[in-house]
Motif scaffolding. Sequence first.
Motif, PDB file in Angstrom:
ATOM      1  N   ILE A 422     126.480  52.804 -14.485  1.00 38.64           N
ATOM      2  CA  ILE A 422     126.993  51.470 -14.817  1.00 38.64           C
ATOM      3  C   ILE A 422     126.912  50.560 -13.604  1.00 38.64           C
ATOM      4  N   TRP A 423     127.267  51.064 -12.437  1.00 39.16           N
ATOM      5  CA  TRP A 423     127.185  50.241 -11.225  1.00 39.16           C
ATOM      6  C   TRP A 423     125.737  49.837 -10.934  1.00 39.16           C
ATOM      7  N   ASP A 424     124.796  50.739 -11.178  1.00 41.06           N
ATOM      8  CA  ASP A 424     123.384  50.411 -10.961  1.00 41.06           C
ATOM      9  C   ASP A 424     122.897  49.367 -11.965  1.00 41.06           C
ATOM     10  N   MET A 425     123.423  49.424 -13.185  1.00 39.46           N
ATOM     11  CA  MET A 425     123.027  48.444 -14.203  1.00 39.46           C
ATOM     12  C   MET A 425     123.567  47.053 -13.883  1.00 39.46           C
ATOM     13  N   VAL A 426     124.809  46.992 -13.432  1.00 39.96           N
ATOM     14  CA  VAL A 426     125.452  45.689 -13.213  1.00 39.96           C
ATOM     15  C   VAL A 426     125.061  45.086 -11.866  1.00 39.96           C
ATOM     16  N   LYS A 427     124.973  45.913 -10.832  1.00 36.10           N
ATOM     17  CA  LYS A 427     124.707  45.438  -9.467  1.00 36.10           C
ATOM     18  C   LYS A 427     125.683  44.316  -9.094  1.00 36.10           C
ATOM     19  N   PRO A 428     126.979  44.611  -9.024  1.00 37.01           N
ATOM     20  CA  PRO A 428     127.973  43.559  -8.756  1.00 37.01           C
ATOM     21  C   PRO A 428     127.824  42.977  -7.364  1.00 37.01           C
ATOM     22  N   VAL A 429     128.279  41.743  -7.208  1.00 38.32           N
ATOM     23  CA  VAL A 429     128.239  41.073  -5.905  1.00 38.32           C
ATOM     24  C   VAL A 429     129.099  41.835  -4.908  1.00 38.32           C
ATOM     25  N   ASP A 430     130.307  42.200  -5.327  1.00 36.27           N
ATOM     26  CA  ASP A 430     131.180  43.047  -4.512  1.00 36.27           C
ATOM     27  C   ASP A 430     130.957  44.493  -4.972  1.00 36.27           C
ATOM     28  N   PRO A 431     130.443  45.365  -4.119  1.00 41.39           N
ATOM     29  CA  PRO A 431     130.120  46.732  -4.548  1.00 41.39           C
ATOM     30  C   PRO A 431     131.323  47.564  -4.974  1.00 41.39           C
ATOM     31  N   LEU A 432     132.525  47.057  -4.755  1.00 43.08           N
ATOM     32  CA  LEU A 432     133.722  47.817  -5.104  1.00 43.08           C
ATOM     33  C   LEU A 432     134.363  47.371  -6.414  1.00 43.08           C
ATOM     34  N   LEU A 436     133.728  39.612 -14.583  1.00 42.58           N
ATOM     35  CA  LEU A 436     133.091  39.091 -15.791  1.00 42.58           C
ATOM     36  C   LEU A 436     131.787  38.369 -15.444  1.00 42.58           C
ATOM     37  N   ALA A 437     131.783  37.651 -14.338  1.00 46.27           N
ATOM     38  CA  ALA A 437     130.568  36.954 -13.906  1.00 46.27           C
ATOM     39  C   ALA A 437     129.440  37.946 -13.632  1.00 46.27           C
ATOM     40  N   ASP A 438     129.775  39.106 -13.069  1.00 47.57           N
ATOM     41  CA  ASP A 438     128.755  40.135 -12.818  1.00 47.57           C
ATOM     42  C   ASP A 438     128.169  40.646 -14.133  1.00 47.57           C
ATOM     43  N   LEU A 439     129.022  40.879 -15.114  1.00 50.92           N
ATOM     44  CA  LEU A 439     128.542  41.373 -16.414  1.00 50.92           C
ATOM     45  C   LEU A 439     127.651  40.342 -17.106  1.00 50.92           C
ATOM     46  N   LEU A 440     128.016  39.075 -16.978  1.00 51.03           N
ATOM     47  CA  LEU A 440     127.190  38.025 -17.590  1.00 51.03           C
ATOM     48  C   LEU A 440     125.861  37.872 -16.854  1.00 51.03           C
ATOM     49  N   ALA A 441     125.886  38.013 -15.543  1.00 46.29           N
ATOM     50  CA  ALA A 441     124.674  37.802 -14.746  1.00 46.29           C
ATOM     51  C   ALA A 441     123.670  38.938 -14.914  1.00 46.29           C
ATOM     52  N   CYS A 442     124.143  40.146 -15.140  1.00 48.16           N
ATOM     53  CA  CYS A 442     123.218  41.289 -15.209  1.00 48.16           C
ATOM     54  C   CYS A 442     122.477  41.373 -16.548  1.00 48.16           C
TER      55      CYS A 442
END
Length: 478
Positions: A422-432, A436-442
């Motif tokens: 899941i972390w690899d799919m989303v690639k969040p701005v903050d790795p920790l 919601l913005a990360d989910l929308l952006a990915c």
Amino acid sequence: MYSGSSDGESHEAATQRKIPPASSMLWVRNLRRYIGSGDGLGSEALMELETKRILLDIFKEKQQKSAEAGTIPSFYKKKPEEGSISHRVQRLAKYRFLKKQSDLLLNADDLDAMWVCLRENCVIDDATGAEKMNYEDFCHIASVCTEQIGPKCRRFFSPSNFMKFEKDESGRIAILPFYLYVMRTVSLTQARIDMSELDEDSDGFLQPHEMEAYIRGLIPNLAQLRDMPDAFVQMYCRIAAHKFFFFCDPHRRGKACIKKVLLSNCLQELMELHQESEEEVTDTEQAENWFSLTSAQRICDMFLALDKDMNGTLSKQELKEYAEGTLTEIFIERVFDEHVRRGKTGAGNNREMDFESFLDFVLALENKDTPEGLTYLFRCLDLHGRGFLTTADIHSLFRDVHQKWIEGGNYELCIEDVRDEIWDMVKPVDPLRITLADLLACKQGGTVASMVIDVRGFWAHDNRENLLQDEEEPEEES
């Protein structure tokens, strides 16, 4: 002997001294007195004069109130009371304005005449066979249409409109996209007029009962809804209107902006029901269209099947049976915590989901990839209300999915591996943390949400390559 000025200047100065000001002339004073008394005015002029006096008195009264209230300007204006003169004037002005705008629209005959003009004055592209026109043809067609239809079609033939369309190497545009643009503009304008007529307080927003009235008025004109049973019309309008508010009223204020409604995909989806050839539309396609009669009946049947005690609401235990029980228990708990209002049918843990909340629930699950659907689901995933998800949150959410996965006889899997995926799919701005913005952006937020709330959603992700291959095989056979 002589003064410093010339004779001409002396004569001009003398002339200026001899001419008295207009206000001192007797006939000017008498005329002003005569007009001021109102004796020399007609009925329309007297009415205008009286209106000015009334408005001036109102303005002075408001100025006095503002001065007494202090320096803070008023930011709230009370709406006119029902039946008052101001309310009647407002309704009359609105009616006249909308009537004027409606008269400027092209009707069906005008659109047919425009299409004939376009086809008779265009040229055929030798390479593609498409019907096209250059700017000179465009101007000529504008003149012909103006003669046959009237000046109301002239606004579509502006240079800026011509530049909106894709041009070939000869600077020509196809007539079909232009005609479809005219039709869509007319359709949206008519829809806006119809909605504005139903907007009782004229604030540019529609309340639920006003949106339902708009949809009810469309039913006779929608080919796929004409045979709807009369007993089901009210329920259908309720279901159909709810999708507009789910997507156009994100803050749940109970009113949807007319402009947002016109620009939303919901209206376009509703207008797809104009298609006469219902045989060409498969049952699957009808079910996917929220506004189809098949879909509305499906939702009603689903709610009635879940409502075991027939009390008109759903308990947590009843909602767990949704989608054959594949949703996790923690997700159902979070849905009630975040989206079921307290005290409506009970208190504390006895809260139950009414039909409107159920419609929100279904819309969110069926539109997980949209910002509105993902926002609904993210509030449920955010276990602590912090605005982000941590690895611990994903572990807690996926634990129920893992349990259902094993109970279904599937292979053993590692929760940590799923969390890392899941972390690899989303690639969040903050790795920790995942926001919601990360989910929308990915662009995979809907898939991630399905993986942690629905065992069937995780199975679909785990078998995505096999499912894709199964979809490609029938296409190769055909």
